[in-house]
Scaffold this motif. Structure first.
Motif, mmCIF file in Angstrom:
data_model
loop_
_atom_site.group_PDB
_atom_site.id
_atom_site.type_symbol
_atom_site.label_atom_id
_atom_site.label_comp_id
_atom_site.label_asym_id
_atom_site.label_seq_id
_atom_site.Cartn_x
_atom_site.Cartn_y
_atom_site.Cartn_z
ATOM 1 N N GLN A 164 -6.245 -1.714 -8.494
ATOM 2 C CA GLN A 164 -5.996 -2.857 -8.741
ATOM 3 C C GLN A 164 -6.212 -3.448 -10.984
ATOM 4 O O GLN A 164 -5.764 -4.547 -10.887
ATOM 5 C CB GLN A 164 -4.963 -3.640 -8.452
ATOM 6 N N ALA A 166 -4.544 -7.595 -10.987
ATOM 7 C CA ALA A 166 -5.149 -8.000 -9.837
ATOM 8 C C ALA A 166 -5.789 -9.126 -10.882
ATOM 9 O O ALA A 166 -5.979 -8.863 -12.360
ATOM 10 C CB ALA A 166 -6.638 -7.827 -8.841
ATOM 11 N N TYR A 208 -8.833 -9.939 -11.990
ATOM 12 C CA TYR A 208 -9.582 -9.885 -12.393
ATOM 13 C C TYR A 208 -9.536 -8.258 -12.899
ATOM 14 O O TYR A 208 -10.528 -8.396 -14.132
ATOM 15 C CB TYR A 208 -11.069 -9.857 -10.953
ATOM 16 N N ARG A 263 -14.567 -2.856 -3.700
ATOM 17 C CA ARG A 263 -13.614 -4.333 -3.030
ATOM 18 C C ARG A 263 -14.626 -4.918 -2.411
ATOM 19 O O ARG A 263 -14.339 -6.058 -2.105
ATOM 20 C CB ARG A 263 -12.385 -3.305 -1.451
ATOM 21 N N GLN A 294 -14.225 -9.417 -3.527
ATOM 22 C CA GLN A 294 -14.423 -10.542 -2.608
ATOM 23 C C GLN A 294 -15.009 -11.273 -2.341
ATOM 24 O O GLN A 294 -15.404 -12.481 -2.154
ATOM 25 C CB GLN A 294 -14.243 -9.755 -0.848
#
Length: 386
Positions: free
Chosen positions: A81, A3, A5, A266, A270
């Protein structure tokens, strides 16, 4: 598959001593390999968690604990990820600075070092990989990447952070002064550490006979999965299958905690909208349990503290282990030549703070059984059986 990040090895802040990249490994894979081949890592097999090394062959050691943290961390990292290799490197190295005799040894050594800056095992783990390992011709330590070193330094007092900042401006101590978080991979390792030791301390506590399955009925988190396990496998209630019942209950509890971390993190990622590792560092804690699971985990930790860590049998052993460490410290400080040559040379004729730190380095690197042998050699007494 990483990802935005996540920490990418190609964008690492690098090593303190520049090196040519490895042709077949990423920077974090290289860190992991250096940690696994280090002397300090091998010693973890004879350093204890709660139960001392001589008390049984099947209780967790610092080595098995580190492997369990790495397994949990990698599983969660894959779903989020994040960089699995970095998570593994941090997990395998996070306890390299722990003393013999678990937290008992750490507390005793911290007390001994009161006049010379104290002793923090996270700072000692960093000291191991930065200075104490002697494997390479051009520098001391393992010369790990910034991101791995950042993750190893889980906690740090302000005084020690300021000292680190003086020697390495903008380095691994800076975040404690800026009140920032470490990478998401490091945050994950911190939580995997907690998940792992809660689960295996239940297992070791029941195995030792110091806590029972019935006592664990006071812990709602565990009782839920104990009941689920029995409902799915009624035969586990038989006397000869109670250990399997315990294993299945712990397995279900671990799975639930892992899924909770994944779902909660998660959502937090977000909501924060972070798009880089540095943005994640500035955003505050993002990897964590849901509020309900956090409270359930706290209840479990309080139960273990009250019924296992403060059990009279554990406390008796703890007191003797601390006496071993205190008496070793006093003996080496008085006669540095009793230590191994490299530590003796660093302590003899040195300023008191440097001499004390060399003694602390020597003791912190000991395994349980080596500490007991040294104590017997220097005092003629056996406080604990080996």
């Amino acid at each position: 598959m990483l990802a935005a990040y996540a920490c990418h090895p190609a964008h690492s802040r690098g090593r303190r001593h520049p090196e040519v990249p490895a042709p077949t490994r990423t920077e974090y894979q290289r860190d992991r390999d250096r940690i696994v081949h280090s002397t300090a890592f091998r010693r973890l097999v004879y350093k204890t968690q709660v139960f001392l090394n001589h008390e049984g062959d099947l209780f967790r050691t610092r080595l098995t604990h580190s492997l369990e943290v790495a397994q949990l961390g990698r599983s969660i990292a894959r779903s989020l990820q994040l960089n699995e290799d970095l998570v593994e490197a941090i997990s395998l190295a996070h306890d390299l600075g722990h003393t013999p005799f678990g937290h008992a040894g750490q507390d005793a050594l911290h007390s001994c070092m009161h006049d010379w800056g104290g002793f923090e095992h996270n700072l000692q783990s960093l000291r191991v990989v930065d200075a104490l390992e002697e494997r390479y011709p051009d520098y001391n330590g393992l010369n790990l990447t910034f991101e791995t070193r950042e993750g190893i330094l889980k906690h740090c007092s302000r005084a020690h952070a300021e000292a680190l900042e003086q020697t390495e401006p903008g380095g691994v101590g800076a975040r404690f002064l800026r009140r920032e978080q470490p990478s998401l991979e490091a945050q994950l390792c911190n939580l995997a550490d907690e998940i792992a030791y809660n689960a295996h301390d239940i297992d070791d506590g029941v195995r030792s006979g110091l806590i029972t399955l019935e006592q664990l009925d006071d812990v709602a988190l565990f009782t839920r999965f104990k009941a689920e396990a029995l409902a799915a496998h009624p035969q586990l209630g038989a006397a000869g299958l109670r250990r399997r019942w315990l294993y299945e209950s712990i397995r279900r509890m671990l799975s639930a905690q892992v899924y909770d971390v994944i779902d909660h993190t998660r959502a937090a990622l977000q909501a924060a909208g972070v798009a880089s590792p540095d943005a994640a560092r500035r955003a505050g804690p993002l990897v964590g349990f849901s509020p309900a699971m956090r409270e359930a985990s706290h209840v479990l930790k309080r139960f273990l503290f009250r019924n296992l860590y403060r059990h009279p049998q554990v406390m008796d052993t703890t007191a003797l282990a601390q006496q071993v460490v205190r008496e070793l410290f006093a003996a080496y400080l008085h006669t540095p030549g009793e230590m191994k040559p490299a530590y003796a040379a660093a302590a003899q004729g040195a300023e008191p703070a440097q001499a004390a730190r060399s003694v602390a380095d020597f003791i912190a690197g000991m395994t349980d059984r080596f500490a007991l042998r040294e104590h017997h050699r220097l005092t003629g007494r056996r406080l604990l059986d080996t």
